[in-house]
Each structure stands twice: as structure tokens, then as C-alpha cells.
Design a protein around this motif. Sequence first.
Motif, mmCIF file in Angstrom:
data_model
loop_
_atom_site.group_PDB
_atom_site.id
_atom_site.type_symbol
_atom_site.label_atom_id
_atom_site.label_comp_id
_atom_site.label_asym_id
_atom_site.label_seq_id
_atom_site.Cartn_x
_atom_site.Cartn_y
_atom_site.Cartn_z
ATOM 1 N N ARG A 1 -3.586 5.957 -19.435
ATOM 2 C CA ARG A 1 -4.315 7.226 -19.342
ATOM 3 C C ARG A 1 -5.245 7.405 -20.542
ATOM 4 O O ARG A 1 -6.395 7.821 -20.387
ATOM 5 C CB ARG A 1 -3.339 8.409 -19.275
ATOM 6 N N ALA A 2 -4.743 7.111 -21.730
ATOM 7 C CA ALA A 2 -5.564 7.259 -22.932
ATOM 8 C C ALA A 2 -6.794 6.375 -22.865
ATOM 9 O O ALA A 2 -7.900 6.770 -23.282
ATOM 10 C CB ALA A 2 -4.730 6.931 -24.172
ATOM 11 N N GLN A 3 -6.643 5.182 -22.319
ATOM 12 C CA GLN A 3 -7.797 4.293 -22.181
ATOM 13 C C GLN A 3 -8.810 4.859 -21.192
ATOM 14 O O GLN A 3 -10.026 4.813 -21.435
ATOM 15 C CB GLN A 3 -7.354 2.903 -21.737
ATOM 16 N N LEU A 4 -8.336 5.394 -20.070
ATOM 17 C CA LEU A 4 -9.260 5.980 -19.093
ATOM 18 C C LEU A 4 -10.009 7.168 -19.690
ATOM 19 O O LEU A 4 -11.184 7.390 -19.378
ATOM 20 C CB LEU A 4 -8.502 6.391 -17.827
ATOM 21 N N VAL A 5 -9.355 7.932 -20.564
ATOM 22 C CA VAL A 5 -10.032 9.039 -21.241
ATOM 23 C C VAL A 5 -11.115 8.493 -22.179
ATOM 24 O O VAL A 5 -12.229 9.038 -22.244
ATOM 25 C CB VAL A 5 -9.027 9.910 -22.008
ATOM 26 N N SER B 1 0.869 -1.177 0.000
ATOM 27 C CA SER B 1 0.000 0.000 0.000
ATOM 28 C C SER B 1 0.902 1.221 0.000
ATOM 29 O O SER B 1 1.731 1.387 0.894
ATOM 30 C CB SER B 1 -0.924 0.026 1.218
ATOM 31 N N THR B 2 0.759 2.049 -1.031
ATOM 32 C CA THR B 2 1.671 3.168 -1.203
ATOM 33 C C THR B 2 1.633 4.087 0.005
ATOM 34 O O THR B 2 0.593 4.270 0.634
ATOM 35 C CB THR B 2 1.295 3.986 -2.438
ATOM 36 N N PRO B 3 2.762 4.697 0.341
ATOM 37 C CA PRO B 3 2.757 5.669 1.434
ATOM 38 C C PRO B 3 1.994 6.918 1.033
ATOM 39 O O PRO B 3 1.801 7.178 -0.157
ATOM 40 C CB PRO B 3 4.243 5.969 1.644
ATOM 41 N N PRO B 4 1.540 7.716 2.007
ATOM 42 C CA PRO B 4 0.865 8.974 1.673
ATOM 43 C C PRO B 4 1.778 9.875 0.847
ATOM 44 O O PRO B 4 2.994 9.865 1.017
ATOM 45 C CB PRO B 4 0.563 9.593 3.046
ATOM 46 N N TYR B 5 1.181 10.644 -0.034
ATOM 47 C CA TYR B 5 1.942 11.526 -0.908
ATOM 48 C C TYR B 5 1.903 12.957 -0.368
ATOM 49 O O TYR B 5 0.969 13.700 -0.619
ATOM 50 C CB TYR B 5 1.392 11.478 -2.331
ATOM 51 N N ALA B 6 2.911 13.339 0.378
ATOM 52 C CA ALA B 6 2.970 14.693 0.919
ATOM 53 C C ALA B 6 3.019 15.700 -0.231
ATOM 54 O O ALA B 6 3.784 15.547 -1.163
ATOM 55 C CB ALA B 6 4.202 14.846 1.810
ATOM 56 N N GLY B 7 2.188 16.713 -0.152
ATOM 57 C CA GLY B 7 2.184 17.748 -1.176
ATOM 58 C C GLY B 7 1.189 17.486 -2.283
ATOM 59 O O GLY B 7 0.451 18.368 -2.686
ATOM 60 N N THR B 8 1.140 16.240 -2.782
ATOM 61 C CA THR B 8 0.205 15.947 -3.863
ATOM 62 C C THR B 8 -1.075 15.311 -3.348
ATOM 63 O O THR B 8 -2.116 15.416 -3.960
ATOM 64 C CB THR B 8 0.847 15.012 -4.897
ATOM 65 N N CYS B 9 -0.993 14.607 -2.237
ATOM 66 C CA CYS B 9 -2.179 14.018 -1.618
ATOM 67 C C CYS B 9 -2.329 14.573 -0.206
ATOM 68 O O CYS B 9 -1.624 15.484 0.192
ATOM 69 C CB CYS B 9 -2.092 12.491 -1.616
ATOM 70 N N ALA C 1 -4.435 5.340 -11.138
ATOM 71 C CA ALA C 1 -4.452 6.778 -11.450
ATOM 72 C C ALA C 1 -5.203 7.488 -10.332
ATOM 73 O O ALA C 1 -6.356 7.160 -10.035
ATOM 74 C CB ALA C 1 -5.140 7.033 -12.789
ATOM 75 N N ILE C 2 -4.526 8.450 -9.679
ATOM 76 C CA ILE C 2 -5.085 9.143 -8.520
ATOM 77 C C ILE C 2 -5.583 10.521 -8.945
ATOM 78 O O ILE C 2 -4.885 11.249 -9.660
ATOM 79 C CB ILE C 2 -4.027 9.247 -7.407
ATOM 80 N N TYR C 3 -6.794 10.866 -8.494
ATOM 81 C CA TYR C 3 -7.441 12.126 -8.875
ATOM 82 C C TYR C 3 -7.878 12.885 -7.632
ATOM 83 O O TYR C 3 -7.973 12.315 -6.537
ATOM 84 C CB TYR C 3 -8.654 11.852 -9.770
ATOM 85 N N SER D 1 -11.751 14.311 -18.099
ATOM 86 C CA SER D 1 -11.319 14.511 -16.704
ATOM 87 C C SER D 1 -10.287 13.474 -16.271
ATOM 88 O O SER D 1 -9.566 13.691 -15.291
ATOM 89 C CB SER D 1 -12.531 14.457 -15.768
ATOM 90 N N ALA D 2 -10.215 12.356 -16.997
ATOM 91 C CA ALA D 2 -9.261 11.300 -16.644
ATOM 92 C C ALA D 2 -7.869 11.566 -17.177
ATOM 93 O O ALA D 2 -6.922 10.827 -16.862
ATOM 94 C CB ALA D 2 -9.758 9.958 -17.169
ATOM 95 N N ALA D 3 -7.697 12.637 -17.975
ATOM 96 C CA ALA D 3 -6.445 12.841 -18.700
ATOM 97 C C ALA D 3 -5.285 13.260 -17.818
ATOM 98 O O ALA D 3 -4.122 13.001 -18.160
ATOM 99 C CB ALA D 3 -6.648 13.881 -19.808
ATOM 100 N N GLU D 4 -5.560 13.911 -16.699
ATOM 101 C CA GLU D 4 -4.482 14.461 -15.884
ATOM 102 C C GLU D 4 -4.625 14.035 -14.419
ATOM 103 O O GLU D 4 -5.084 14.797 -13.570
ATOM 104 C CB GLU D 4 -4.453 15.984 -15.989
ATOM 105 N N PRO D 5 -4.234 12.819 -14.114
ATOM 106 C CA PRO D 5 -4.268 12.390 -12.705
ATOM 107 C C PRO D 5 -3.260 13.167 -11.870
ATOM 108 O O PRO D 5 -2.269 13.703 -12.387
ATOM 109 C CB PRO D 5 -3.889 10.908 -12.789
#
Length: 375
Positions: free
Chosen positions: A282-286, A44-52, A220-222, A292-296
Motif C-alpha cells: 500500500r505504501a508503495q502504491l501511495v 479468480s477471486t469470488p465476488p465480494y458481497a457487501g464490499t464489491c 488492491a481493489i478500489y 487515493s491509493a492509501a485505502e483500498p
Amino acid sequence: MKTAQIVIIGGGLSGLYAAMLLERQRIDYVLLEARDTFGGRIVSTPPYAGTCTGSDLDRFDLGATWFWLTLQPQLSRLIDELGLDTFEQPETGDMLIERSAHETPTRVRGYPSSPAAMRIAGGMGALVDAVQRQLDPARVLAGRRVTQLTQLTNSGPHVDVHTLDETGAPASYRASHVLLAMPPRVAASTLTFSPPLPEAMTREWTSTGTWMAPHAKYVAIYSEPFWRGDGLSGEARSAAGPLAEIHDASAPRGHAALFGFLGIPAHVRDRIPDNSLRAHCRAQLVRLFGASAAEPVTELLKDWAKDPLTATAADRTGADHPIAPHPMPADGAWAGRLIAIASEWSPRYAGYAAGALDAASLGVTTLLQRLDKAR
């Protein structure tokens, strides 16, 4: 030469849980993990300081993710005992079916799991962390790769467990018994046993696929779960790829996310740079969920087939949930000294997180019975 009554090889959930059971019985043990972190196939990824948010709840699973309350009661009880918060996998809304990258995805009514798939707040890693907190840190050692097990009989039956640390420095541990918390195929291909294990057992272990080893997972995190505003569950199935199966991976009180299992075989993934693979995802999620999926906020990619402590060359072609092999030699030099306890050895939940607890419980019960007879 260091000594311990029991050596546990592997610090995934099965090894940590076995250590917890031994600690509660006040049995002397040491746990040796080759990685510099614990959890094995639970990441489980660690928390993302600054981005999350920076919250421990804002973590995302790159390995094992779900459990089921009524189907896996032992795991459910442990999660409750450790006071971990849980929630149902988000499945409200329609799902999407993608038959071709050149066709508009088909929208169909969603099919929620029954019973509901459950997740742990903070990811499955929160369970690993909670179990590890029950243990004496001095007995749980990371960065200790086991290379060889040698059976000794000249001064009573013992097993010498030989290791290398992260610098290549050797160390050895002498024990009366070994609990092997490694996948069967990985153990058979990376450990040297002296004398050798029975040939039939080696063949059986080698033919047992390692669950999750062929797979890769993309996240992909939004900042928000925009798909829910369109009445979508975040779930999709695709014949076009690169993601074959997609789910909502949003964290409660944290960031939103979509994750998918890549449908591209491991030998094909080898030829695609990670940045290019992320761009295709990313292209598939778009295509599926819109612009809105283009820029996680950020993206995560874990290819388990490239993890040498999880996958061997034989694992790269795919594997179903394995049938549990025999966990211990019935005769010969290793009989009564070696018990295998990784998830693949669970007769009920082989490959699942619940299987790690099941196999560890069975192995520790057998071990305690043998210790009692030896007294």
C-alpha cells in the motif's frame, strides 16, 4: 476398487480441457483433483458481497491473467466457442518508473502491448468454470489427492491410482491409461511410481521449473480507477519494491484495481507477516499514485511459493518459462500407459494458459491413437 478407462490426475485447465475432449469422444474417464476447487494455477477471486458489486464479473486474477488473440489461436477459439466476453488490458496513459523509494517516480510514455494483451470478463476463472460446465459432474472429483501409481500386468496392463480424500480416507481407481495434468517437478516429488519411472525422465522432470511457483501477486481493489484521471495507465516498474511490476487490474462493469508481482524472493517473504507485506505494498502504491491509493476497498495476496500443490523447495529460487520435457516414457513398464499434459509439457507455450490446452490436445490425440490401435 473403482474403474475408469482413463484417469486424469489434476483439475487445472489442462486436466479439465482433456476431460472435455474425452467427453466429446464418449471415452470413459474420471478426473481427480487434490484441491477442493478446480483451476490449479488459475484463481479468480469470488465476488465480494457487501464490499464489491457481487457480480461474477467483479473478480480478480491471482494467477494466470492474460492471453493474446493472434499468438494463441487455440485458446482464443475456445474462449469464443464458450461465449466468454473479453477485453483489452487497460494500458492507456503514462507509466511510472521508480528507481528508489526516496526519489519521485519518473513519468514516461506508456508502451501498449502489441498484439494487445487480452483478459476475460470475470477473470481466467470464468474460462475454468465454462469448461467445467461441459463435463459430467460425477466424473470430476475434487479433494482427491493422488499418492501412488502402480503398474499391473498380471491380468493385462492396468494402472492402479491410489488417493486420499480430505479426511485421509483411501480410495483407488483402476485404469488402462493415465493423463498426468500436474507440473513435472511436483509430480516427480509428490507421486510414487511402482515400478519407478526411468531415471533419466525423473531427472528431467525434477529439473523443469514450475511456472509461477516462485511468484507472489498482490491486488488492491478500489471503488474507481483514480489513476486514469491523472493520465496514468496504472502500469509501473520499480527497483524499490516490494512490487516490481504493476498493472491495472480493473474489472469491466465492476471495481477498479491495481495488481503487482512482488520482487521479493520467496525465502525473504517467508520472514514477513502478510499484514506487514500488504502495508508495504500500500505504501508503495501511495508513493506512485498518490493518497487515493492509501485505502483500498480490500486487498488480496497470493504467494504461490507457499502452495504445496504448485511449488516444491526447488521452485522457490525463480524460474523462466520452462523447456518442455518428454511427456511420456519411450520404453519400460510405463511406456504407452502414462502421458503428461500439464502446461509445462507444451512445446509452444510452456507455462502459459495456452500451453495447458496445447499439451492436453497433444496428449489426448496420442491417447486416442493408442486406443484405436488396441481395438
